[in-house]
Design a protein around this motif. Sequence first.
Motif, PDB file in Angstrom:
ATOM      1  N   LYS A 180      10.630   6.391   4.855  1.00 28.73           N
ATOM      2  CA  LYS A 180      10.920   7.144   6.078  1.00 28.73           C
ATOM      3  C   LYS A 180      12.009   6.443   6.877  1.00 28.73           C
ATOM      4  CE  LYS A 180       6.582   9.490   7.237  1.00 28.73           C
ATOM      5  NZ  LYS A 180       5.454   9.506   8.166  1.00 28.73           N
ATOM      6  N   THR A 216       0.844  -1.200   0.000  1.00 27.88           N
ATOM      7  CA  THR A 216       0.000   0.000   0.000  1.00 27.88           C
ATOM      8  C   THR A 216       0.878   1.248   0.000  1.00 27.88           C
ATOM      9  OG1 THR A 216      -0.074   0.109   2.393  1.00 27.88           O
ATOM     10  CG2 THR A 216      -1.786  -1.203   1.314  1.00 27.88           C
ATOM     11  N   GLU A 217       0.251   2.365  -0.179  1.00 26.50           N
ATOM     12  CA  GLU A 217       0.965   3.639  -0.215  1.00 26.50           C
ATOM     13  C   GLU A 217       1.585   3.956   1.142  1.00 26.50           C
ATOM     14  OE1 GLU A 217      -0.311   8.154  -1.193  1.00 26.50           O
ATOM     15  OE2 GLU A 217      -1.180   6.621  -2.494  1.00 26.50           O
ATOM     16  N   ASN A 218       0.875   3.625   2.218  1.00 28.46           N
ATOM     17  CA  ASN A 218       1.388   3.887   3.573  1.00 28.46           C
ATOM     18  C   ASN A 218       2.609   3.030   3.873  1.00 28.46           C
ATOM     19  OD1 ASN A 218      -0.535   5.825   4.142  1.00 28.46           O
ATOM     20  ND2 ASN A 218      -1.990   4.351   5.028  1.00 28.46           N
ATOM     21  N   GLU A 219       2.578   1.768   3.443  1.00 27.71           N
ATOM     22  CA  GLU A 219       3.731   0.893   3.667  1.00 27.71           C
ATOM     23  C   GLU A 219       4.956   1.409   2.904  1.00 27.71           C
ATOM     24  OE1 GLU A 219       2.117  -2.784   2.312  1.00 27.71           O
ATOM     25  OE2 GLU A 219       1.654  -3.484   4.326  1.00 27.71           O
ATOM     26  N   GLU A 220       4.726   1.871   1.694  1.00 21.77           N
ATOM     27  CA  GLU A 220       5.821   2.409   0.892  1.00 21.77           C
ATOM     28  C   GLU A 220       6.388   3.672   1.557  1.00 21.77           C
ATOM     29  OE1 GLU A 220       6.769   3.629  -3.740  1.00 21.77           O
ATOM     30  OE2 GLU A 220       4.703   3.293  -3.127  1.00 21.77           O
ATOM     31  N   LEU A 221       5.513   4.540   2.020  1.00 24.18           N
ATOM     32  CA  LEU A 221       5.940   5.761   2.698  1.00 24.18           C
ATOM     33  C   LEU A 221       6.722   5.435   3.967  1.00 24.18           C
ATOM     34  CD1 LEU A 221       5.706   8.838   2.560  1.00 24.18           C
ATOM     35  CD2 LEU A 221       3.631   8.671   3.910  1.00 24.18           C
ATOM     36  N   GLU A 222       6.264   4.454   4.709  1.00 23.74           N
ATOM     37  CA  GLU A 222       6.953   4.035   5.935  1.00 23.74           C
ATOM     38  C   GLU A 222       8.353   3.483   5.619  1.00 23.74           C
ATOM     39  OE1 GLU A 222       7.325   3.878   9.888  1.00 23.74           O
ATOM     40  OE2 GLU A 222       5.525   4.606   8.884  1.00 23.74           O
TER      41      GLU A 222
END
Length: 194
Positions: A129, A120-126
């Motif tokens: 980071k 997901t987009e959140n996993e990629e962002l994490e």
Amino acid sequence: MDQGYEKEKFETFKIKTSVAKKFRNYCRTISKSQSMTLRHMVDFFEMNGVSPQDNLGDTISTLKGQVIKRSNAVIAIIKNIEKIHHKPTTAILQSLFEETSNIDKEDEDSFEFGTPTLITENEELEYYKKAYYKTQETNNDLKKDIKELLKNIKYVRNNFGMGHYRLNITKETLEHFKQKFENVYNNNPTETRR
């Protein structure tokens, strides 16, 4: 009569008897009238830019024979070059291409691509980071180590020449720094060092 010249009248020339006999004999051998033979001779000299006094050396038939011999020699040289150089080189290149194509087919058959896992987009962002913070942490550690090294550098004045800087650390400390820098560069490859 000469074709195309039937209505023209004849003109006489004064030439020596021996020359006239020779000219008439030559006209008989080529089966032309004296007028047409003389006309062809003049046309030949004008067309080829040759004077009757010029010596062409060999006859045209011997020149033709020499040209044919030379062209046959050139053909033989080209065939020899093809046989000695081109065919073996072509065979070597062809065998190399066949081997590389076989290797490529074997590699494709032995390596299987798995099904990609979607994130997901959140996993990629994490993920990015974490990578950013890890890089920042490594950078800060390197800054500390460099400041530590700079603290241990002392200027030594030499009596007989230029002064120099001396690093006052133990051998074990230096080896520790070397290992640390190698781990940083080996574990975090750059764009060009993948």
